[in-house]
Scaffold this active site. Structure first.
Site, PDB file in Angstrom:
ATOM      1  CB  ALA A 193      45.025  29.542  63.790  1.00  0.00           C
ATOM      2  N   GLY A 260      32.525  15.362  55.217  1.00  0.00           N
ATOM      3  CA  GLY A 260      33.383  16.139  54.320  1.00  0.00           C
ATOM      4  C   GLY A 260      32.855  17.511  53.958  1.00  0.00           C
ATOM      5  CB  ALA A 261      29.636  19.285  54.515  1.00  0.00           C
ATOM      6  N   GLY A 262      32.329  20.188  55.843  1.00  0.00           N
ATOM      7  CA  GLY A 262      33.167  21.225  56.452  1.00  0.00           C
ATOM      8  C   GLY A 262      34.534  21.315  55.793  1.00  0.00           C
ATOM      9  CG  ASP A 263      36.926  17.974  55.954  1.00  0.00           C
ATOM     10  OD1 ASP A 263      37.179  18.641  56.960  1.00  0.00           O
ATOM     11  OD2 ASP A 263      36.673  16.755  55.985  1.00  0.00           O
TER      12      ASP A 263
END
Length: 323
Positions: A193, A260-263
């Site tokens: 990555a 979902g904050a990290g997403d």
């Protein structure tokens, strides 16, 4: 290199989270549950689309009511469904999520096996994957075959076609046979990555250190990396690039549900990278992008459920400018 069509392809799982109607109770005590679409890679795709970016999702759903509901939600939110497959023999994955009083979560999963785990390399939409400007993935798709082989092939095909590879391990320990296996498999694709985002807890897990400092983070650095990010919840994030490093403060909001904050953070970051790759080399630009991404993450914690809480660009700019 691929032409810059700005497409962000997100690979992996999409599932239904069952969230208690009341916060701060155990699953057994919950009086009822709301079904909320989830799955980190799918959340990232919708976060991108909501911010006006171009997103596609690659993954397998059950040929059941929940699977078709999830495919519908992707499409309603402007995410391309060209990479979605349906499995007739397996169900869409489910997760029961406990919301603790502080908004943090605990999970109980139903995947034995679920459709997302049964994606095979031959089923991949290679044309879609080759057209990605950014190819984003997690680690849940590495847990079992045949999905693991599909993940590795998709990554390889995207890379050969010139995509930027983005990785958010998104550790969910209950899904792995053991912590050792989780660490080994998450690290098995680490050096591929170019952009990696980990949370503070994931940093501790992967390094075995209880410190969240530069030394600990840089032990995860590799030569192919362009950007390593460590998210710190409400405290913002740390960033590490080839020639600079630093911290960008977060935004103070009343957190209701951190799902979902990290997403949301990742979706915002990838949108901005696609628009201008130089953010990976220019610190001033990167800091501005990370402020924007931090604001996205913060807004996402102010409502229950991941997808309903993902913000639009005007909402984010209001928060960014208000500080």
């Amino acid at each position: 290199m691929t032409v810059n069509n700005g497409l962000i392809v997100s690979f992996g799982e999409m599932l239904i989270d069952f969230v208690p109607t009341v916060s701060g109770v155990s699953l057994a005590e919950a009086p009822g549950f709301l079904n909320a679409p989830g799955g980190a890679p799918a959340n990232v795709a919708i976060a991108v689309a909501r911010l006006g970016g171009k997103a596609a999702f690659v993954g397998k759903l059950g040929d059941d009511e929940f699977g078709h509901m999830l495919a519908g939600i992707l499409k309603q939110n402007g995410v391309s469904g060209q990479g979605i497959l349906f499995d007739q023999g397996a169900r869409t994955a489910l997760a029961f999520v406990t919301l603790r009083a502080d908004g943090e979560r605990e999970f109980m999963f139903y995947r034995n096996p679920s459709a997302d785990m049964l994606l095979t390399p031959d089923e991949l939409n290679l044309e879609l994957i080759r057209s990605a400007n950014v190819f984003h993935y997690g680690s849940i798709s590495l847990i079992v075959e045949p999905c693991r082989s599909a993940h590795l092939k998709a990554m390889e095909v995207a890379k050969e076609a010139g995509a930027l590879l983005s990785y958010d391990p998104n550790l969910r320990l209950p899904l792995w046979p053991s912590a050792e296996e989780a660490r080994t498999q998450i690290m098995s694709i680490w050096d591929k990555a170019e952009v990696i985002k980990v949370s503070d807890d994931e940093l501790k897990f992967l390094t075995g250190s209880d410190k969240i400092d530069d030394e600990s983070a840089l032990s995860l650095w590799h030569d192919n990396l362009k950007l390593l990010l460590v998210t710190l919840g409400e405290k913002g994030c740390k960033y590490y690039a080839k020639n600079f490093r630093g911290t960008v403060d977060g935004f103070h909001v009343k957190a209701v549900d951190t799902t979902g904050a990290g997403d949301s953070f990742v979706g915002a970051l990838l949108c901005k990278i696609v628009a201008d790759r130089s953010v990976l080399e220019e610190e001033a630009k990167l800091r501005e992008v990370l402020r924007f991404a931090n604001a996205c993450g913060a807004i996402t914690t102010t409502k229950k459920g991941a997808i309903p809480a993902l913000p639009t660009e005007p909402e984010v700019l209001t928060l960014v400018k208000g500080k």
